[in-house]
Design an enzyme around this catalytic site. Structure first.
Site, PDB file in Angstrom:
ATOM      1  N   HIS B 137      12.517   8.168  -5.502  1.00 39.02           N
ATOM      2  CA  HIS B 137      11.281   8.044  -4.738  1.00 39.02           C
ATOM      3  C   HIS B 137      10.129   8.039  -5.749  1.00 39.02           C
ATOM      4  O   HIS B 137      10.219   8.652  -6.809  1.00 39.02           O
ATOM      5  CB  HIS B 137      11.188   9.261  -3.815  1.00 39.02           C
ATOM      6  CG  HIS B 137      10.114   9.205  -2.782  1.00 39.02           C
ATOM      7  ND1 HIS B 137       8.798   9.443  -3.082  1.00 39.02           N
ATOM      8  CD2 HIS B 137      10.162   8.970  -1.449  1.00 39.02           C
ATOM      9  CE1 HIS B 137       8.078   9.357  -1.969  1.00 39.02           C
ATOM     10  NE2 HIS B 137       8.880   9.057  -0.962  1.00 39.02           N
ATOM     11  N   ASP B 214      15.692  16.352  -6.515  1.00 42.48           N
ATOM     12  CA  ASP B 214      14.918  16.016  -5.310  1.00 42.48           C
ATOM     13  C   ASP B 214      15.856  16.191  -4.116  1.00 42.48           C
ATOM     14  O   ASP B 214      16.762  15.384  -3.907  1.00 42.48           O
ATOM     15  CB  ASP B 214      14.417  14.575  -5.438  1.00 42.48           C
ATOM     16  CG  ASP B 214      13.848  14.033  -4.116  1.00 42.48           C
ATOM     17  OD1 ASP B 214      13.709  14.816  -3.154  1.00 42.48           O
ATOM     18  OD2 ASP B 214      13.566  12.819  -4.073  1.00 42.48           O
ATOM     19  N   GLN B 217      15.907  14.743   1.054  1.00 42.38           N
ATOM     20  CA  GLN B 217      16.742  14.085   2.047  1.00 42.38           C
ATOM     21  C   GLN B 217      18.071  14.790   2.249  1.00 42.38           C
ATOM     22  O   GLN B 217      18.856  14.389   3.102  1.00 42.38           O
ATOM     23  CB  GLN B 217      16.985  12.617   1.651  1.00 42.38           C
ATOM     24  CG  GLN B 217      15.714  11.781   1.566  1.00 42.38           C
ATOM     25  CD  GLN B 217      15.059  11.551   2.918  1.00 42.38           C
ATOM     26  OE1 GLN B 217      15.692  11.703   3.975  1.00 42.38           O
ATOM     27  NE2 GLN B 217      13.774  11.198   2.912  1.00 42.38           N
ATOM     28  N   LYS B 240      10.455  17.365   6.901  1.00 40.47           N
ATOM     29  CA  LYS B 240      11.687  16.609   7.132  1.00 40.47           C
ATOM     30  C   LYS B 240      12.800  17.522   7.635  1.00 40.47           C
ATOM     31  O   LYS B 240      13.830  17.056   8.112  1.00 40.47           O
ATOM     32  CB  LYS B 240      12.123  15.906   5.844  1.00 40.47           C
ATOM     33  CG  LYS B 240      11.165  14.802   5.392  1.00 40.47           C
ATOM     34  CD  LYS B 240      11.749  14.050   4.200  1.00 40.47           C
ATOM     35  CE  LYS B 240      10.702  13.389   3.328  1.00 40.47           C
ATOM     36  NZ  LYS B 240       9.966  12.313   3.948  1.00 40.47           N
ATOM     37  N   CYS B 380       8.487   3.931  -0.306  1.00 39.72           N
ATOM     38  CA  CYS B 380       8.050   4.625  -1.533  1.00 39.72           C
ATOM     39  C   CYS B 380       9.139   4.630  -2.599  1.00 39.72           C
ATOM     40  O   CYS B 380       9.268   5.585  -3.365  1.00 39.72           O
ATOM     41  CB  CYS B 380       7.581   6.044  -1.252  1.00 39.72           C
ATOM     42  SG  CYS B 380       6.240   6.115  -0.056  1.00 39.72           S
TER      43      CYS B 380
END
Lengths: 195, 424
Positions: B137, B214, B217, B240, B380
């Site tokens: 991202h 990261d 997600q 999220k 993104c």
């Protein structure tokens, strides 16, 4: 709360035949640039100048939210003896959604061979149309002048898509302005040299 | 606990018509909808307890501070980062992007000599390497790319396989003795592919590099144990994972946070401040939390973490796998290509796809007219789109509230797109 989406009827109204047709085979597009790819940022674009006597310039337009992008190339014939400046040639390279592609195509049809003043008037009227939130514009002369571009009235209801329709027009305005200002600087330099 | 349609009752927003159709929300990778428990917690806080935290001595300030710190410990528990005191390894930020910028800026400050000797383990100099992947991202790529420009370090990247999965088994070649930082995605927000981080962590630690993961997600969809994964830092956002917007997290191993210099300066992160000499800063996590905190949002995030743990992340993963299988059928439609793994193994239910000959903006408009919310654009993550030879794509993504009927509705809509735009 405003409804910024659409039902089936709205969908048909937004994607009118004129738009779908123009998007499939847009006028003024040159080169064979595949969608995306490493050159998609426009760095690799080179459009040959056809009219050496003209002032040529390019403007790269990019819509970062969806990746619509176009490089608009203009060649402006400077008005002689106080006559108007003419858009001698306007072509573009790029890719994007059907709204942006169709708008570029119709814009080219409308301004190719026209005076710069007329093109700027059209651009101003088209912006008014796009800012009308679906209501359209009342000025009948402007409606007539915009012609096929009036089909984008349906798009003006959708804030998320207005930028798509304006992309080509913004590029036309920017590249014409750049061509003229470059020309003026050049003219001035030549005159100063002679003096 | 088996997750079934009844969970939708906790999400009143889902019960609405959009353009004459029952709304189908398939954009949880952008932001998840919020259960009543979270909405009520935020409302209750403003109704009863609202005050700033870590300052003031009145009753409301005390209640707010207790609730804020309790929320921090619940967030820590969700990701397997519970410390001796609870949430001391969790820094509250304005979001995942802010967390990653905080970290990259702090590394930059260390590179300028700030933070003293202890912070030199974060310092970068010309010739050092920072490794990312082509699936990042922009919020991972850009902070660390800028860090490289500031310090003279070199940015390198993991390549991807044809499905867009990070080629983790190339770690021994990509990560070298010069590598100081490895910042990679755990799950791509485009392909949905889960990165096999084991070989990456092993190799990074072998050469003394720090691993930044990261987990934006992965936290909402999979059981996550940051301690077991042995990563050094991790970043994600609350919104999220069914929490409010405006709050996110930086996880850092305690000894690392203790050595890390601050990146943002102001109130509530300083012990002693003077006009004529440097300030002394507080211990982490407060050192990284300058200014008034997003208290209500953080309390909502803590409730979201508890809510997910009550559901059980194994159950969440299992439920969403079934939905993912439904979404992946979109790849069987004429002219539709999935950007990412086409089978449900080692992926989540985030499914990006390209409809040949139709720009994603047009696809999005068409399915929206049928009440279906998907994301269109580059999400993104432009480099991973270039990997697939595209500028943009369409992305459907799952949440706990999605049903097989949702995936059927999407398939039905997408199957009409190419005909509508006259390319089939």
């Amino acid at each position: 709360m405003a409804d910024f989406g659409m039902d089936d009827e709205d969908l048909e109204q937004m994607y009118q035949e004129v738009i779908l047709d123009a998007a499939r085979d847009p006028h003024g597009r040159v080169g064979d640039q595949a969608d995306g790819g490493e050159d998609s940022d426009g760095d690799g674009v080179t459009i040959r100048v056809e009219h050496e006597a003209c002032l040529a310039a390019e403007s790269h337009q990019f819509n970062p939210t969806c990746g619509d992008q176009a490089t608009i190339h203009v060649e402006v014939a400077p008005g002689e003896q106080g006559g108007p400046d003419l858009i001698q040639r306007i072509v573009w390279q790029g890719s994007g959604c059907s709204i942006s592609q169709a708008s570029l195509s119709i814009m080219v049809d409308l301004v190719q061979g026209q005076t710069v003043d007329h093109a700027m008037d059209l651009a101003a009227d088209f912006r008014k149309l796009m800012e009308s939130r679906g209501a359209g514009i009342e000025d009948e002369k402007a409606q007539d002048a915009l012609g096929d571009a009036m089909v984008f009235q349906g798009v003006s209801k959708y804030p998320m898509r207005i930028k798509c329709a304006l992309l080509g027009w913004e590029g036309m305005k920017a590249s014409v302005a750049q061509a003229l200002s470059a020309g003026r600087v050049g003219d001035k330099a030549v005159k100063e040299e002679q003096a | 606990m088996v997750i079934d349609d009844s969970i939708r009752q906790q999400f009143p927003i889902l019960d609405q018509q959009v353009h004459g159709h029952p709304m189908v929300y398939l954009d949880s990778a952008a932001t998840a909808q919020k259960p009543l428990a979270v909405i009520d917690a935020v409302r209750d806080f403003y109704l009863k307890d609202n005050a700033g935290v870590h300052r003031g001595a009145h009753e409301l300030a005390a209640r707010s501070t207790m609730a804020f710190e309790h929320a921090r410990s619940r967030v820590a528990a969700l990701v397997g980062a519970e410390g001796q005191e609870g949430g001391e390894e969790i820094v509250v930020t304005a979001g995942a992007t802010a967390a990653l910028n905080l970290l990259a800026t702090a590394f930059g400050n260390a590179s300028l000599g700030r933070g003293g000797k202890a912070a030199q383990r974060f310092a970068l100099k010309p010739g050092d390497e920072v490794v990312v992947s082509k699936a990042e991202h922009h919020s991972v790529l850009l902070p660390f790319q800028e860090l490289c420009y500031r310090t003279g370090a070199v940015l390198k990247s993991f390549d991807l396989d044809p499905d867009g999965r990070v080629l983790a088994d190339t770690a021994d070649q990509v990560i070298t003795e010069r590598t100081k930082v490895v910042a990679v995605t755990h799950v791509s927000n485009v392909t949905g592919a889960i990165t096999d981080i084991k070989p990456i962590v092993r190799r990074a630690h072998q050469v003394g590099a720090l691993v930044v993961l990261d987990v934006c997600q992965s936290v909402p969809h999979l059981p996550i144990d940051l301690h077991a994964m042995d990563v050094d830092f991790a970043a994600w956002s609350a919104h999220k994972m069914y929490g409010p917007t405006g709050v996110g997290f930086l996880y850092g191993r305690r000894e690392l946070l203790e050595a890390l210099p601050p990146a943002s300066f102001g109130g509530s992160m300083v012990e002693l401040a003077y006009l004529d000499r440097p300030a002394s800063y507080m211990d982490p996590p407060a050192r990284f939390e300058a200014g008034t905190q997003p208290v209500a949002q953080m309390i909502g995030a803590g409730v979201a973490a508890d809510w997910l743990m009550d559901l059980g992340m194994e159950n969440v993963a299992e439920h969403e796998k079934a939905i993912a299988i439904g979404l992946l059928r979109v790849g069987e439609l004429d002219g539709v290509r999935i950007l990412g793994p086409t089978t449900p193994e080692d992926r989540i239910g985030t499914v990006a796809f390209d409809v040949q000959g139709v720009h994603p903006h047009d696809v999005g408009q068409y399915v929206d007219s049928r009440g279906i919310a998907i994301r269109v654009g580059h999400h993104c993550a432009q480099p991973v789109h270039r990997h697939f030879g595209l500028m943009a794509s369409n992305r459907a993504s799952t949440g706990v509230y999605n049903t097989v009927a949702d995936t059927d509705a999407l398939l039905d809509a997408v199957s009409g797109v190419r005909r509508f735009f006259r390319v089939a």
